[in-house]
Design a protein around this motif. Sequence first.
Motif, PDB file in Angstrom:
ATOM      1  N   SER A  47      20.241 -21.938  -5.849  1.00 61.80           N
ATOM      2  CA  SER A  47      19.434 -21.103  -4.965  1.00 61.80           C
ATOM      3  C   SER A  47      18.587 -22.026  -4.093  1.00 61.80           C
ATOM      4  O   SER A  47      18.456 -23.225  -4.379  1.00 61.80           O
ATOM      5  CB  SER A  47      18.527 -20.173  -5.771  1.00 61.80           C
TER       6      SER A  47
ATOM      7  N   VAL B 136      21.374 -15.120 -11.455  1.00 59.06           N
ATOM      8  CA  VAL B 136      20.560 -14.251 -10.614  1.00 59.06           C
ATOM      9  C   VAL B 136      19.889 -13.219 -11.514  1.00 59.06           C
ATOM     10  O   VAL B 136      20.562 -12.472 -12.212  1.00 59.06           O
ATOM     11  CB  VAL B 136      21.414 -13.518  -9.555  1.00 59.06           C
TER      12      VAL B 136
ATOM     13  N   VAL C 266      22.058 -15.014  -3.569  1.00 60.49           N
ATOM     14  CA  VAL C 266      21.012 -15.430  -4.513  1.00 60.49           C
ATOM     15  C   VAL C 266      19.640 -15.273  -3.881  1.00 60.49           C
ATOM     16  O   VAL C 266      18.698 -14.758  -4.500  1.00 60.49           O
ATOM     17  CB  VAL C 266      21.236 -16.888  -4.961  1.00 60.49           C
TER      18      VAL C 266
ATOM     19  N   LEU D  39      18.674 -11.486  -3.562  1.00 60.46           N
ATOM     20  CA  LEU D  39      18.422 -10.805  -4.826  1.00 60.46           C
ATOM     21  C   LEU D  39      17.220 -11.355  -5.582  1.00 60.46           C
ATOM     22  O   LEU D  39      16.681 -10.669  -6.457  1.00 60.46           O
ATOM     23  CB  LEU D  39      19.664 -10.875  -5.726  1.00 60.46           C
ATOM     24  N   THR D  40      16.784 -12.577  -5.272  1.00 58.54           N
ATOM     25  CA  THR D  40      15.686 -13.170  -6.031  1.00 58.54           C
ATOM     26  C   THR D  40      14.379 -13.262  -5.259  1.00 58.54           C
ATOM     27  O   THR D  40      13.321 -13.404  -5.882  1.00 58.54           O
ATOM     28  CB  THR D  40      16.062 -14.588  -6.515  1.00 58.54           C
TER      29      THR D  40
END
Length: 261
Positions: A17, A104, A124, A127-128
């Motif tokens: 990430s 993730v 990534v 979603l993070t």
Amino acid sequence: MAKERLQKVLARAGVASRREAEEMIRQGRVDVNGRMVTELGTKVDPEQDEIRVDGVRVRLDQVRKRYIALHKPRHYITTMRDQFGRKTVVDLVPFAAEEHLVPVGRLDAESEGLILLTNDGDLVNVLTHPRYQHEKEYVVEVYGHPNEDFFEAVKHGVVLEDGTRTLPAKVRVERKTDDTTILRVILREGRKRQIRRMFGILGHPVRKLKRVRIGPITLGNLPRGAWRELTPKEVKALQQLVREQTRKTKTARRPRQRRRR
């Protein structure tokens, strides 16, 4: 090709990430054209510059995007590698380390449930990153039988021990036993051990916690410790999520035009 920030290139290549790529750079694990790079502002041309991480060359043109759903068991750590030698989620997927699959959605060691693993750096990031506030759904067993004050607090945000307030969350009762209550909880943020901290403060410590959904992806009947490739339909749903968030971000950054009087 225009130059890009090194951490962005590493994320797009599926190495990690963006935040994890930044840490790799700080640790001196990344070389560009044979020279160690530790400055986060460094820009590179991925078509011309030779980039290596831990001595292994990064090639954007050879990356096959992988999307894995994993049922994390208890006592596994949600990271690519652990300094104390503990078992990690990467150990459960044979090709995860080789293909730079990144977890993730973190879960603490005592929790189980859905983890996504992918080398799609854009996904990534979407979603993070806290600003996107994607839903994550959990089945949680707590000690005791919460009253109405408990549910109101969760729905309006709980003040944690550090003085910050959580975002409003959804919660409902699934069923009760003599000593515990099974709850269905939906969050739009992912602070460290958030549910355990919230419910502990409210007087109902967590006995068991399992995540059953991240965004559009559900755990389903996947057994503990097992993994599966996402279906084309699921991948399409995630990619649509990335496109929507990218569009929203660009729109938000666009300067407003003044109206002519």
